[in-house]
Design an enzyme around this catalytic site. Structure first.
Site, mmCIF file in Angstrom:
data_model
loop_
_atom_site.group_PDB
_atom_site.id
_atom_site.type_symbol
_atom_site.label_atom_id
_atom_site.label_comp_id
_atom_site.label_asym_id
_atom_site.label_seq_id
_atom_site.Cartn_x
_atom_site.Cartn_y
_atom_site.Cartn_z
ATOM 1 N N ARG A 51 0.829 -1.217 0.000
ATOM 2 C CA ARG A 51 0.000 0.000 0.000
ATOM 3 C C ARG A 51 0.862 1.264 0.000
ATOM 4 O O ARG A 51 0.460 2.290 -0.560
ATOM 5 C CB ARG A 51 -0.936 -0.026 1.214
ATOM 6 N N ILE A 77 -7.173 7.355 -1.246
ATOM 7 C CA ILE A 77 -7.047 5.895 -1.296
ATOM 8 C C ILE A 77 -7.893 5.406 -0.120
ATOM 9 O O ILE A 77 -7.804 5.942 0.988
ATOM 10 C CB ILE A 77 -5.561 5.464 -1.181
ATOM 11 N N SER A 78 -8.750 4.424 -0.353
ATOM 12 C CA SER A 78 -9.685 4.000 0.698
ATOM 13 C C SER A 78 -8.959 3.328 1.865
ATOM 14 O O SER A 78 -7.858 2.800 1.725
ATOM 15 C CB SER A 78 -10.718 3.025 0.124
ATOM 16 N N GLN A 79 -9.637 3.332 3.010
ATOM 17 C CA GLN A 79 -9.158 2.640 4.214
ATOM 18 C C GLN A 79 -9.026 1.137 3.892
ATOM 19 O O GLN A 79 -9.914 0.569 3.239
ATOM 20 C CB GLN A 79 -10.218 2.880 5.287
ATOM 21 N N PRO A 80 -7.939 0.490 4.331
ATOM 22 C CA PRO A 80 -7.753 -0.928 3.987
ATOM 23 C C PRO A 80 -8.959 -1.806 4.335
ATOM 24 O O PRO A 80 -9.365 -2.654 3.545
ATOM 25 C CB PRO A 80 -6.523 -1.338 4.812
#
Ligand code: SAH
Length: 235
Positions: A51, A77-80
């Site tokens: 990431r 970028i989205s939260q994992p």
């Protein structure tokens, strides 16, 4: 060498030696597995994708935190965990073809590429198309095709899709996307009348004209801008 708090070089050494692999393993354990996601294929894909390579500069240090992070063009970028949750809900098989709307950094596309045969991902910002393209190529993800355009219209050329993952929030499910689902296929998208707060929604295509919709809970995504999404970039 002993740690000397008075010596600035120590800080540089600590930064340089940041152990991204260990951080990624901790992220998986604490943010994904501890919250109930145990799918072995998904966990393996997430442990493979770096990431930190999908964010820039100082954000690399924060790459494995439990949060969305800024990327170019005022996007995120989205939260994992949310990426994991959305992918899990798609119930993907190795031979599937998946459409992603909202390539952003390319992070979710990279994970998807390890789980299915082919990923088509659409991004409206040219700057992010280049950003994602460069990273996916450098890291060797070959079964991802990035298309620049309005993802609310889907990508009929490669339809039908076994899964469609929309990574931005819109006021309604775009009809073109529903219609590009294979029978039995699933679409996951944040839907809501507020531009910044949505309900994560899952649509399953049960038959030619038969769709089942389920709400999976509240989320906060950047807006989906396009003909079947929000009209402008304001707000
Ligand atoms: N999946 C991404 C995060 C996406 S953020 C990642 O892993 O990094 C949402 C993205 O959707 C933004 O990059 C935004 O530019 C894009 N977007 C918004 N509306 C769109 C549309 N109609 N078509 C394609 N991309 C869109």
């Amino acid at each position: 060498m002993l740690f000397d708090p008075g010596n600035d070089n120590n800080c540089i050494m600590l930064e340089d030696s940041q152990d991204f692999e260990a951080e990624r393993a901790r992220m998986l354990a604490q943010q994904i597995v501890d919250r109930g996601i145990h799918d072995a294929r998904l966990l393996s894909a997430m442990s493979d994708v770096p990431r930190h390579r999908f964010v820039e500069g100082l954000y690399q240090k924060l790459a494995y935190t439990d949060a969305p992070l800024p990327i170019p063009a005022q996007q995120t970028i989205s939260q994992p965990y949310i990426v994991a949750y959305m992918i899990l809900e798609l119930k993907l098989e190795p031979d599937d073809i998946v459409l992603e709307v909202g390539t952003g950094s390319g992070y979710a596309a990279a994970i998807l590429s390890l789980l299915v045969k082919k990923v088509i991902t659409i991004e409206r910002h040219g700057r992010l198309v280049d950003f994602a393209q460069g990273r996916l190529a450098q890291l060797g993800y070959k079964n991802v095709e990035i298309v620049q355009g309005d993802g609310t219209l889907g990508h009929p050329a490669c339809a039908p899709y076994n899964g469609i993952m929309v990574s931005a929030g819109g006021p309604k499910i775009p009809p073109a996307l529903q219609n590009q689902l294979a029978i039995g296929g699933r679409l996951i998208m944040p839907v809501g009348r507020n531009r910044r707060r949505q309900q994560l929604s899952r649509v399953t295509r049960m038959g030619e004209g038969e769709f089942e919709q389920k709400s999976l809970g509240p989320v906060a995504f950047v807006p989906l801008i396009g003909r079947e999404g929000w009209r402008s970039t304001s707000g």
